[in-house]
Design a protein around this motif. Sequence first.
Motif, PDB file in Angstrom:
ATOM      1  N   PHE A   4      -2.829  -6.613  -1.845  1.00  0.00           N
ATOM      2  CA  PHE A   4      -1.629  -7.006  -2.574  1.00  0.00           C
ATOM      3  C   PHE A   4      -0.607  -5.879  -2.432  1.00  0.00           C
ATOM      4  N   PHE A   5       0.563  -6.169  -1.868  1.00  0.00           N
ATOM      5  CA  PHE A   5       1.608  -5.177  -1.632  1.00  0.00           C
ATOM      6  C   PHE A   5       2.759  -5.378  -2.609  1.00  0.00           C
ATOM      7  N   MET A   6       3.220  -4.265  -3.194  1.00  0.00           N
ATOM      8  CA  MET A   6       4.440  -4.329  -3.997  1.00  0.00           C
ATOM      9  C   MET A   6       5.198  -3.022  -3.841  1.00  0.00           C
ATOM     10  N   VAL A  32      -1.423  -2.124  -2.990  1.00  0.00           N
ATOM     11  CA  VAL A  32      -0.722  -1.135  -2.178  1.00  0.00           C
ATOM     12  C   VAL A  32       0.697  -1.044  -2.725  1.00  0.00           C
ATOM     13  N   ILE A  33       1.067   0.140  -3.243  1.00  0.00           N
ATOM     14  CA  ILE A  33       2.404   0.336  -3.799  1.00  0.00           C
ATOM     15  C   ILE A  33       3.197   1.215  -2.844  1.00  0.00           C
ATOM     16  N   ILE A  66      -5.642   1.159  -6.620  1.00  0.00           N
ATOM     17  CA  ILE A  66      -4.289   1.401  -6.112  1.00  0.00           C
ATOM     18  C   ILE A  66      -4.292   2.410  -4.978  1.00  0.00           C
ATOM     19  N   LEU A  67      -3.566   2.081  -3.927  1.00  0.00           N
ATOM     20  CA  LEU A  67      -3.215   2.991  -2.840  1.00  0.00           C
ATOM     21  C   LEU A  67      -1.696   3.060  -2.850  1.00  0.00           C
ATOM     22  N   ALA A  68      -1.127   4.265  -2.998  1.00  0.00           N
ATOM     23  CA  ALA A  68       0.326   4.374  -3.161  1.00  0.00           C
ATOM     24  C   ALA A  68       0.904   5.489  -2.298  1.00  0.00           C
ATOM     25  N   VAL A  69       2.175   5.329  -1.962  1.00  0.00           N
ATOM     26  CA  VAL A  69       2.946   6.376  -1.298  1.00  0.00           C
ATOM     27  C   VAL A  69       4.160   6.686  -2.167  1.00  0.00           C
ATOM     28  N   ARG A  70       4.727   7.870  -1.950  1.00  0.00           N
ATOM     29  CA  ARG A  70       5.867   8.333  -2.736  1.00  0.00           C
ATOM     30  C   ARG A  70       7.157   7.693  -2.259  1.00  0.00           C
ATOM     31  N   GLY A  71       7.964   7.274  -3.220  1.00  0.00           N
ATOM     32  CA  GLY A  71       9.301   6.782  -2.921  1.00  0.00           C
ATOM     33  C   GLY A  71      10.341   7.834  -3.246  1.00  0.00           C
ATOM     34  N   ASN A  72      11.582   7.560  -2.938  1.00  0.00           N
ATOM     35  CA  ASN A  72      12.651   8.528  -3.182  1.00  0.00           C
ATOM     36  C   ASN A  72      12.938   8.724  -4.666  1.00  0.00           C
ATOM     37  N   CYS A  73      12.506   7.825  -5.533  1.00  0.00           N
ATOM     38  CA  CYS A  73      12.700   7.991  -6.977  1.00  0.00           C
ATOM     39  C   CYS A  73      11.449   8.540  -7.665  1.00  0.00           C
ATOM     40  N   ASP A  74      10.384   8.812  -6.916  1.00  0.00           N
ATOM     41  CA  ASP A  74       9.148   9.344  -7.489  1.00  0.00           C
ATOM     42  C   ASP A  74       9.178  10.866  -7.476  1.00  0.00           C
ATOM     43  N   ILE A  92      -1.966   6.006   6.232  1.00  0.00           N
ATOM     44  CA  ILE A  92      -2.418   5.105   7.294  1.00  0.00           C
ATOM     45  C   ILE A  92      -3.557   4.265   6.729  1.00  0.00           C
ATOM     46  N   LEU A  93      -3.477   2.978   6.936  1.00  0.00           N
ATOM     47  CA  LEU A  93      -4.502   2.047   6.485  1.00  0.00           C
ATOM     48  C   LEU A  93      -4.999   1.274   7.693  1.00  0.00           C
ATOM     49  N   MET A  94      -6.299   1.227   7.871  1.00  0.00           N
ATOM     50  CA  MET A  94      -6.887   0.387   8.915  1.00  0.00           C
ATOM     51  C   MET A  94      -7.355  -0.898   8.246  1.00  0.00           C
ATOM     52  N   HIS A  95      -6.920  -2.018   8.781  1.00  0.00           N
ATOM     53  CA  HIS A  95      -7.300  -3.319   8.226  1.00  0.00           C
ATOM     54  C   HIS A  95      -7.645  -4.247   9.380  1.00  0.00           C
TER      55      HIS A  95
END
Length: 182
Positions: A4-6, A32-33, A66-74, A92-95
């Motif tokens: 699930f991506f958001m 995935v955020i 949750i798997l997340a990466v940093r955004g410009n507002c984080d 990197i995610l292998m699927h």
Amino acid sequence: MKLFFMSDIHGSAFYLKQALAAYEREGASTIVILGDELYHGARNPLTAEYGPKEVTDLLNAHADHILAVRGNCDSEVDEMVLQYPLMATYSILMHEGRRFFLTHGHIYSENSLPPLAPGDVFCYGHTHVPRAEKHGDIYILNPGSIALPKENTPHSYGVLEGDLFTVKDLNGTMYKQIRFTE
């Protein structure tokens, strides 16, 4: 495995509750955020039910999924209150044998791609506009924004199941879709 991506929650408890209900409805194993969890940022209006503390509590209840990466507002402070890693600018995610490059989109973007191989998938948020397209031999995915969509697009999320990526509005209606064919 269903993912699930958001992206671009921007502190909206109102829209995060709807997205988490969609996550449960979809039966996905992982969230995935793609950045911008808690704050609205200086260029954005306040979101519906703006509440970074409540958003923190809602996300922490799902931290082990949750798997997340940093955004410009984080910020680093966000990682102190969120119970999952957040500060990497990409992951990197292998699927199912395919490499997914996950990022927010403020450093790497469609105009500044990282090194990718044919068949790889570039996943990002930041623009608040959903994408599910193939450009040359690279797939481009963006789940849009659950809280602040732009360009008359819906409040949206993405679901990856097998070789099919679908962008849906928060009610679960399909908006865009792409199947990986390579």
